[in-house]
Design an enzyme around this catalytic site. Structure first.
Site, PDB file in Angstrom:
ATOM      1  N   LEU A  15       0.823  -1.209   0.000  1.00  0.00           N
ATOM      2  CA  LEU A  15       0.000   0.000   0.000  1.00  0.00           C
ATOM      3  C   LEU A  15       0.858   1.262   0.000  1.00  0.00           C
ATOM      4  O   LEU A  15       2.036   1.224   0.362  1.00  0.00           O
ATOM      5  CB  LEU A  15      -0.902   0.013   1.239  1.00  0.00           C
ATOM      6  CG  LEU A  15      -2.012  -1.023   1.292  1.00  0.00           C
ATOM      7  CD1 LEU A  15      -2.641  -1.045   2.688  1.00  0.00           C
ATOM      8  CD2 LEU A  15      -3.069  -0.748   0.236  1.00  0.00           C
ATOM      9  N   SER A  16       0.245   2.368  -0.362  1.00  0.00           N
ATOM     10  CA  SER A  16       0.903   3.670  -0.239  1.00  0.00           C
ATOM     11  C   SER A  16       1.241   3.881   1.233  1.00  0.00           C
ATOM     12  O   SER A  16       0.395   3.678   2.111  1.00  0.00           O
ATOM     13  CB  SER A  16      -0.043   4.771  -0.729  1.00  0.00           C
ATOM     14  OG  SER A  16       0.546   6.033  -0.575  1.00  0.00           O
ATOM     15  N   GLY A  17       2.489   4.235   1.509  1.00  0.00           N
ATOM     16  CA  GLY A  17       2.910   4.445   2.886  1.00  0.00           C
ATOM     17  C   GLY A  17       3.430   3.207   3.581  1.00  0.00           C
ATOM     18  O   GLY A  17       3.769   3.251   4.767  1.00  0.00           O
ATOM     19  N   ALA A  18       3.538   2.096   2.859  1.00  0.00           N
ATOM     20  CA  ALA A  18       3.993   0.845   3.467  1.00  0.00           C
ATOM     21  C   ALA A  18       5.504   0.776   3.623  1.00  0.00           C
ATOM     22  O   ALA A  18       6.016  -0.132   4.280  1.00  0.00           O
ATOM     23  CB  ALA A  18       3.493  -0.353   2.652  1.00  0.00           C
ATOM     24  N   LYS A  20       7.788   1.085   0.823  1.00  0.00           N
ATOM     25  CA  LYS A  20       8.453   0.602  -0.397  1.00  0.00           C
ATOM     26  C   LYS A  20       9.585   1.524  -0.836  1.00  0.00           C
ATOM     27  O   LYS A  20      10.705   1.065  -1.074  1.00  0.00           O
ATOM     28  CB  LYS A  20       7.431   0.473  -1.549  1.00  0.00           C
ATOM     29  CG  LYS A  20       6.314  -0.496  -1.314  1.00  0.00           C
ATOM     30  CD  LYS A  20       5.301  -0.504  -2.445  1.00  0.00           C
ATOM     31  CE  LYS A  20       4.667   0.830  -2.739  1.00  0.00           C
ATOM     32  NZ  LYS A  20       3.895   1.429  -1.649  1.00  0.00           N
ATOM     33  N   SER A  21       9.303   2.795  -0.952  1.00  0.00           N
ATOM     34  CA  SER A  21      10.318   3.746  -1.424  1.00  0.00           C
ATOM     35  C   SER A  21      11.468   3.877  -0.434  1.00  0.00           C
ATOM     36  O   SER A  21      12.626   4.005  -0.839  1.00  0.00           O
ATOM     37  CB  SER A  21       9.694   5.119  -1.675  1.00  0.00           C
ATOM     38  OG  SER A  21       8.769   5.035  -2.749  1.00  0.00           O
ATOM     39  N   SER A  88       1.474  -1.650  -7.324  1.00  0.00           N
ATOM     40  CA  SER A  88       1.090  -2.810  -8.144  1.00  0.00           C
ATOM     41  C   SER A  88      -0.013  -3.617  -7.460  1.00  0.00           C
ATOM     42  O   SER A  88       0.225  -4.715  -6.965  1.00  0.00           O
ATOM     43  CB  SER A  88       2.295  -3.670  -8.518  1.00  0.00           C
ATOM     44  OG  SER A  88       3.198  -3.865  -7.475  1.00  0.00           O
TER      45      SER A  88
END
Length: 190
Positions: A15-18, A20-21, A88
């Site tokens: 999710l966004s904020g998980a 990843k980046s 994704s």
């Protein structure tokens, strides 16, 4: 002389904020510090350039992942360790990208983080905007996220620090043979 490495892709999904980046940037710093060729394919950057013509409908999301997969394929062919950091959301799209790679070239890593934690980390205010109806089709709120059931590695980014997640990812990649076990110091010095 630079250390040589074979190309591979580390596909971070969540999710966004998980995280990843954050994990992607940490892994890239580590790899380039060893003299390895690594590159982050970041979802936000792809959406600002290569995929700027796409929206957030299911078909646009599928095309976004297809394009990211094609870019990753080209970079892997050039011997780069690709770190893809993309939500994704659909398992079929992730499976389709995986099929583009040979054995040992693709590693799906799920950044598992509860929605509530992702919302607390929401520095851009995207979840608030989605809950207020200002962002239609927002993954995890008004658009589905299909969590991997067979990821190669699961990082529990709500309870692990970024450093812990990165260390586990590096150990996983070494165990899989995707990273050299040892780097020749003379090669790095050159």
């Amino acid at each position: 002389m630079k250390a040589r490495n074979m190309g591979t892709v580390v596909w971070l999904t969540g999710l966004s904020g998980a995280g990843k980046s954050t994990v992607a940037a940490s892994l890239e710093r580590y790899l380039t510090g060893l003299g390895l060729r690594a590159y982050v394919l970041d979802g936000d950057k792809l959406r600002a350039g290569l995929c700027s013509d796409l929206g957030f409908s299911d078909s646009d999301r599928q095309e976004n992942i297809r394009r990211a997969g094609e870019a990753a394929r080209m970079l892997v062919d050039a011997g780069v360790i690709v770190i893809a950091a993309l939500i994704s959301p659909f398992s079929s799209d992730r499976a389709g990208v995986r099929q583009r790679f040979g054995a040992g070239e693709f590693h799906e890593v799920y950044c598992a983080c509860p929605l509530a934690v992702c919302e607390r980390r929401d520095v851009k205010g995207l979840y608030r905007a989605a809950r207020a109806g200002r962002i239609p089709l927002f993954t995890g709120i008004t658009s589905p996220y299909e969590a991997p059931t067979d990821a190669d590695l699961v990082l529990h980014t709500a309870v692990e620090t970024a450093e812990e997640s990165t260390a586990r990812l590096i150990a996983f990649l070494r165990a899989r043979g995707a990273l050299p076990m040892a780097i020749d110091a003379a090669a790095l010095a050159g």
